[in-house]
Scaffold this motif. Structure first.
Motif, short mmCIF file in Angstrom:
data_model
loop_
_atom_site.label_atom_id
_atom_site.label_comp_id
_atom_site.label_asym_id
_atom_site.label_seq_id
_atom_site.Cartn_x
_atom_site.Cartn_y
_atom_site.Cartn_z
N UNK A 519 0.84 -1.20 0.00
CA UNK A 519 0.00 0.00 0.00
C UNK A 519 0.87 1.25 0.00
N UNK A 520 2.00 1.15 0.64
CA UNK A 520 2.87 2.31 0.74
C UNK A 520 3.45 2.71 -0.61
N UNK A 522 2.25 1.90 -3.51
CA UNK A 522 1.16 2.35 -4.38
C UNK A 522 0.82 3.80 -4.08
N UNK A 523 0.80 4.14 -2.80
CA UNK A 523 0.45 5.52 -2.46
C UNK A 523 1.55 6.49 -2.84
N UNK B 5 -1.81 8.29 4.97
CA UNK B 5 -0.96 7.21 4.49
C UNK B 5 -1.21 5.94 5.27
N UNK B 6 -2.42 5.74 5.71
CA UNK B 6 -2.72 4.53 6.45
C UNK B 6 -2.66 3.32 5.55
N UNK B 8 -4.46 -0.13 3.66
CA UNK B 8 -5.57 -0.27 2.71
C UNK B 8 -5.49 0.72 1.57
N UNK B 9 -4.28 1.11 1.20
CA UNK B 9 -4.10 2.05 0.11
C UNK B 9 -4.88 3.33 0.36
#
Lengths: 539, 178
Positions: A519-520, A522-523, B5-6, B8-9
């Motif tokens: 997720x990191x 991707x963000x 920025x938690x 679960x995207x």
């Protein structure tokens, strides 16, 4: 009125067996259709304003479409047969949406005068826009020329010649419009262009054709490239295109089917069954089919890409190939959206792949090949010579360990199911054939896991992923039309995410996706795409 | 619009009391839930009626009646899902944010999704409403780029008008960097 139609129908169909209600029903259908057409005509209105074109339409589903002048790529004026009979023209307004395959607005019937008003929307442009449009038009006219020469495609010819509504044929009075544009041949500027030479002459003239006056004037080195025969042979031998082969076999089979009696198949099947039986037969058949498809892939590849040649003057790229039916593609460098290195599983071990460019150009369905068998280490040089605005950076963010299972698990399940099916079908004797399936599935998933990755550096983005072949895609922020993050329930549970970048070009654009990133990571990409980042890096 | 920025995207974080992410985010009109329910109910009703007709014909004409029963049972089972669960869930999961730089949309039932569309990439904006939507005073806004289109579902007609006008105006001033 319905009575008249009913009578007419009954008059035409002398057949008395048709009941009377049939005529009435038919008349009603005709009446409703006419009413609907009339309503949609009433509801279709448009207004040409200072800076925009507003189209209103729809009977059930009403729609207001606003197209800003600055977004209009081209206004094409055509006159198909029906329109010609009524002395009107068909006008289609194209923006860049959907790669220009389906026009943004179509006016089925306009008078020439009205068409001219719409066409004028594209004319008042800034000098820069005008120049760009010029380049685009010349390029399109050239490729249309090629199409008209080899295939005689009148559609291409028209859209090429009419692009922007500013070419020679159109800018004249109405008389010229009909004369020049609708015969299917494109007159005008392309004849004077160095690119429009036929490929053979171009090849003979060599650097002269590539350089031309244009490049010398600008002091830019011309770049021309042909693929040596041994490289091309290697490319052909490693081009395993299963889809193409399957399609071809299916075509051949359906053709043979029409000619040959079905008893022929039965005889063959009986003979084969006599020779082979059990799971080894399945393996044998699969092996033979693979070998045949491979051979066919090689032949088709040579047929399609033989004589590959690329030239560029730094402004436009010109590619030509084809054994018997020559294909020529010309496109402006600034229309290149992304570079794609595709490494098939036969090519990956040699560290080579084919390099393609995604281009926004109507008539170009897919990507344009610019090198069939390029060593990975030469990608940078090749891009510098052809599309220098793209930088082949390396991926630096990869799926985390926990993602491995996501790549492998469904394939493993499928393999086990296939194995179970084989056992159920052939009995336990077939159990051994299941043995290679599972490792194969795991290996495949593992390869995908190893390939996946993204990277960002400044304005540049790289996405790498694998279906069967590994693809590495390089693009800039401004080439990304929209960016999406997706996560299923399962992915959310493990904090994984799929990144999809949409790029225009081809039929309806391209989507490049890397799945199972953390997720990191991707963000990081998602925020790289935010306007905040734009502001920070480029004040 | 800043995404936390938690995990679960960034798809489920920041869901506060009103269920909305951080500031600037908006939802569809609540009337859209009712409309979705009504639409789903109609579809299932028609489905049931067709099944019933088939069953009647099957009984009278001595056709196999099992497929009709299966179809009707499926309708009965899927109706609560599509009439009760999905409309409100979808409404709660859907949110959009528009500012002069970009449009952001998040949505999804099983697969959650966030999309970012820069204003500079917006080719045009469409406002659409079918007959049912019109009666309910609702409209959809569709944003089209050169490669994709994005839907903002079920806004009140006034809001849809405002949003699409605003997007069109913002998208226009960025002509140069397409």
């Amino acid at each position: 009125m319905p009575a008249v139609i009913s009578l007419l129908i009954r008059g035409v169909w002398i057949d008395d067996r048709l009941p009377a209600w049939f005529g009435w029903g038919f008349a009603a259908v005709v009446a409703v259709t006419l009413g609907y057409v009339w309503l949609s005509w009433i509801r279709f209105t448009y207004a040409v304003e200072e800076d925009r074109l507003v189209v209103r339409k729809g009977v059930w589903q009403r729609e207001v479409r606003t197209i800003y002048r600055s977004r209009i790529h081209s206004v094409n004026v055509e006159q198909p047969l029906l329109q010609r009979m009524f002395g009107v023209v068909k006008v289609s307004v194209e923006t860049a949406s959907g790669g220009g395959i389906e026009p943004e607005a179509i006016f089925e019937a306009l008078s020439r005068k009205e068409a001219a008003v719409i066409r004028r929307l594209t004319e008042r442009k800034t000098a820069r826009e005008a120049e760009e449009a010029d380049v685009g038009r010349a390029a399109r006219a050239t490729s249309a020329d090629a199409a008209a020469g080899s295939v005689g495609g009148p559609g291409d010819g028209i859209s090429g010649g009419m692009a922007d509504g500013r070419s020679a044929g159109l800018s004249g009075d109405d008389g010229t419009v009909a004369g020049a544009a609708f015969t299917g041949t494109v007159p005008g500027p392309s004849a004077a262009e160095p690119w429009s030479r036929d490929p053979v002459a171009g090849a003979e003239a060599g650097n002269d054709a590539a350089g031309g006056l244009r490049a010398e004037d600008r002091g830019q080195p011309a770049f021309a490239m042909a693929v040596p025969p041994e490289t091309f042979a290697a490319a052909a031998l490693t081009s395993f295109n299963l889809r193409l082969a399957v399609a071809f076999f299916a075509g051949v089979l359906s053709f043979v089917d029409d000619l040959v009696d079905s008893s022929f198949y039965i005889t063959i099947a009986r003979r084969a069954a006599g020779l082979l039986h059990g799971p080894s037969a399945v393996l044998f058949v699969v092996a033979v089919a693979m070998l045949l498809s491979w051979a066919l892939s090689v032949v088709l590849y040579v047929w399609k890409y033989a004589g590959f040649r690329l030239e560029t003057d730094g402004e436009r790229i010109h590619v030509s190939y084809g054994l018997l039916s020559k294909r020529q593609i010309t496109f402006p460098v600034r229309k290149v959206q992304a570079a794609i290195l595709e490494q098939g599983w036969l090519r990956k071990p040699f560290g080579r792949g084919e390099l393609r460019l995604a281009v926004v150009q109507s008539g170009l369905e897919r990507t344009a090949l610019i090198h069939p068998f390029l060593p990975v280490r030469d990608v940078e040089r090749m891009l510098a010579a052809t599309a220098p605005h793209l930088t082949p950076i390396a991926p630096d963010r990869f799926p985390p360990r926990r993602a491995w299972l996501f790549f492998v698990r469904w394939k493993a399940v499928l393999a086990l199911a296939l194995a179970a099916g084989a056992v159920a079908w052939f009995g336990w004797a077939a159990a051994w054939s299941a043995v290679p399936l599972l490792p194969l599935a795991v290996f495949w998933g593992h390869a995908q896991y190893r390939s996946a990755g993204v990277g960002i550096r400044g304005d540049h983005l790289v996405l790498r992923y694998r279906a069967v072949a590994e693809r590495t895609v390089w693009l800039r922020r401004r080439n990304v039309q929209s960016l999406a993050l997706k996560a299923t329930v399962f992915q959310r549970r493990r904090d994984l995410c799929t990144v999809t970048a949409s790029v225009s070009g081809g039929l309806g654009g391209f989507r490049f996706s890397v799945s199972q990133l953390s997720a990191e990571a991707a963000q990081d990409v998602y925020e790289w795409y935010s306007w905040r980042r734009v502001r920070r890096c480029c004040p | 619009m800043e995404s936390g920025r938690g995990g679960n995207c960034g798809m489920t974080e920041e869901i506060g009391k009103d269920g909305l992410p951080a500031e600037g985010w908006r939802r569809s009109d609540p009337r859209f839930i009712r409309l979705s329910r009504v639409t789903a109910a109609w579809v299932h009703g028609v489905w049931l009626i067709l099944g019933g007709v088939w069953l009647a014909v099957a009984v009278v004409a001595d056709w196999p009646w099992i497929p009709a029963v299966i179809a009707m049972a499926a309708a009965v089972l899927s109706a609560p899902v599509f009439v009760v669960v999905i409309p409100s869930l979808r409404w709660r999961r859907f949110a959009f944010a528009v500012n002069e730089h970009e449009i952001e949309i998040r949505k999804g039932l099983i697969t959650m999704q966030r999309v970012r569309v820069p204003m500079a990439k917006v080719q045009h904006v469409k406002m659409e409403s079918g007959p049912l939507m019109r009666r309910a005073g609702l409209a959809d806004v569709t944003v089209v780029t050169a490669a994709t289109s994005h839907h903002i579902y079920g806004l009140s007609q006034e809001l849809a008008e405002t949003v699409s006008q605003q997007i069109a105006a913002w998208a226009r001033v960025r002509d140069e960097d397409v």
